[in-house]
Enzyme design. Structure first.
Site: not given
Ligand code: MRU
Length: 351
Positions: A242, A201, A252, A52-53
C-alpha cells in the site's frame, strides 16, 4: 449473479457512471454497484466495496471526474467549492494506500491545467484522465508481471498474503499479476494463499481469482505459513503493498511482516510487487506511514457470526510495516530493485 467463470473487471465506466464489483460479497455473489458522485465513491472505498492500493487510486480518479460531471452546470464558484470538497472527502476515505493521494494529486494537476475552460470541457478532460489512470494501471501491471515472472523458477510454489490481484487493481494485478505472467510464459506455478484475517481477502478474493484462472491454489490460515516454510513447501513469497517509504520499508496488509520474518528465517526470497505510484519518497521510513485502524467488529467475528467474548478490548490495525532489510526485491514497472534502499529508490524515479 454466480461468481463462477467470471472475468475480473474491477471497475468499469457504463452509461455515464462508475460501476465496481462489490468485493464484500465475493465469492458468494458477483455483483456490480453503481456510483455517481465523489461522496458515493469515497463511501465505496471506505466500506471496501473496492480495495487494494492501485484500485483505490483508479476509483478516486473516477470519483473526481464524476463530481465534475455532476457539477458541470453549476456556477463556476459552486463548481470550485464542490470540487474542493470532493477532493477532501475522497482523501479522507482510507489513509494508508498512497495511490489514493497520488491519483488525487494527478487529477488536481489536470484540473489546474484546464481551469479556464468551460465546466463541461473540464469535466470531460477529468473523465479522460480517469480512463487513462485505469488503462495505465493495467499496462504497468503487465510490465511488472513480466519482470516478476523471470524471478520465479518453473514449478515454483509461491505464497502470497491478502489480495494483490486483478481485484486490487484495474486488471491483471501486482503480485497475482506476476503469477499470471509466469503462467502465460509457460511456467508451472502454484499459489499458497494466506487466508488473511480479519477481512479474509486471501480466502475470498485471491483464492477466487486463481480458481477463475485455473492457476493451482491452496488456501491456508495465516498461522500455517511457518509450518509450510519449515517443511520446504514454499519457494518464494510475492506480496503487494500500500505504500513504500523512501528507505524501502513496505506497508502491506496486516500479517505481511510475520510472513517476511518467517521467509528470512527459512532463506526464502520475499518479493514485493510495487508500481512507482505506491512509492512515497516524502515519507522517510515505515514508522511514519499512517496505519489504518478499522472497526473492531471485523475482529470480533465475520458478518453475522460473532465469536469474541463480550467486553473484551480489541485492536484492528489493518496494515503492518516490513523493514526494507527483509525485502529481497521490489518488482516495479521499471525493473526489479534488489535490496531496496533510499539511494536505489531515488534513482528509480530519475531513470
Ligand atoms: O485492506 P485492503 O484489502 O485494501 O488491503 C490491500 C492490500 O494490503 C494489498 O496487498 C495492497 O493494497 C496491494 S494491492 C495490489
Amino acid at each position: 449473479m454466480s461468481a463462477q467463470n467470471q472475468s475480473v473487471e474491477t471497475l468499469r465506466w457504463r452509461d455515464g457512471r462508475l460501476e465496481m464489483i462489490d468485493q464484500r460479497v465475493l465469492p458468494a455473489r458477483y455483483e456490480y454497484l453503481g456510483y455517481q458522485s465523489a461522496a458515493e465513491t469515497a463511501e465505496g472505498i471506505r466500506s471496501m466495496v473496492v480495495r487494494g492500493a492501485p484500485a483505490i487510486g483508479c476509483t478516486a480518479a473516477y470519483g473526481v471526474a464524476l463530481e465534475a460531471l455532476r457539477l458541470r452546470n453549476a456556477s463556476p464558484a459552486d463548481f470550485t467549492a464542490g470540487m474542493d470538497k470532493a477532493f477532501d472527502v475522497l482523501a479522507a476515505s482510507r489513509p494508508t494506500a498512497v495511490n489514493l493521494f497520488w491519483a488525487l494529486k494527478r487529477m488536481r494537476t489536470v484540473w489546474n491545467a484546464v481551469k479556464q475552460q468551460p465546466l463541461g470541457v473540464i469535466a470531460e478532460r477529468l473523465l479522460t484522465e480517469a480512463h487513462e489512470v485505469k488503462a495505465e494501471d493495467i499496462r504497468i501491471n503487465r510490465a511488472m508481471g513480466a519482470f516478476g515472472a523471470e524471478l520465479l523458477p518453473d514449478g515454483a510454489r509461491v505464497l502470497t498474503h491478502c489480495n494483490a490481484g486483478a481485484l486490487a487493481t484495474a486488471g491483471h494485478g501486482t503480485a497475482l499479476g506476476v503469477f499470471r505472467s509466469a503462467v502465460e510464459a509457460g511456467k508451472r506455478i502454484s499459489v499458497i494463499a494466506d487466508e488473511t484475517r480479519p477481512f479474509l481477502q486471501g480466502a475470498r478474493l485471491t483464492a477466487w481469482e486463481m480458481v477463475q484462472e485455473k492457476i493451482p491454489v491452496t488456501l491456508i490460515t495465516d498461522n500455517m505459513a511457518g509450518h509450510m516454510m519449515s517443511r520446504g513447501e514454499v519457494d518464494a513469497v510475492v506480496v503487494g503493498t500500500d505504500r513504500v517509504a523512501a528507505n524501502g520499508d513496505v506497508a502491506n496488509k496486516i500479517g505481511t511482516y510475520m510472513v517476511a520474518v518467517l521467509a528470512r528465517r527459512h532463506n526464502i526470497p520475499f518479493y514485493v510487487a510495487c508500481p512507482l505510484s505506491t512509492i512515497d519518497l516524502s515519507i522517510p521510513d515505515g514508522m511514519s506511514i499512517p496505519i489504518e485502524e478499522r472497526a473492531v467488529d471485523e475482529v470480533k467475528g465475520f458478518r453475522d457470526c460473532v465469536w469474541a467474548a463480550d467486553g473484551v478490548s480489541i485492536r484492528n490495525p489493518a496494515f503492518d510495516v516490513t523493514p526494507a532489510e527483509l525485502v529481497t526485491g521490489l518488482i516495479t514497472e521499471k525493473g526489479v530493485v534488489l535490496l531496496p534502499d533510499q539511494k536505489k529508490l531515488t534513482e528509480l524515479f530519475c531513470s
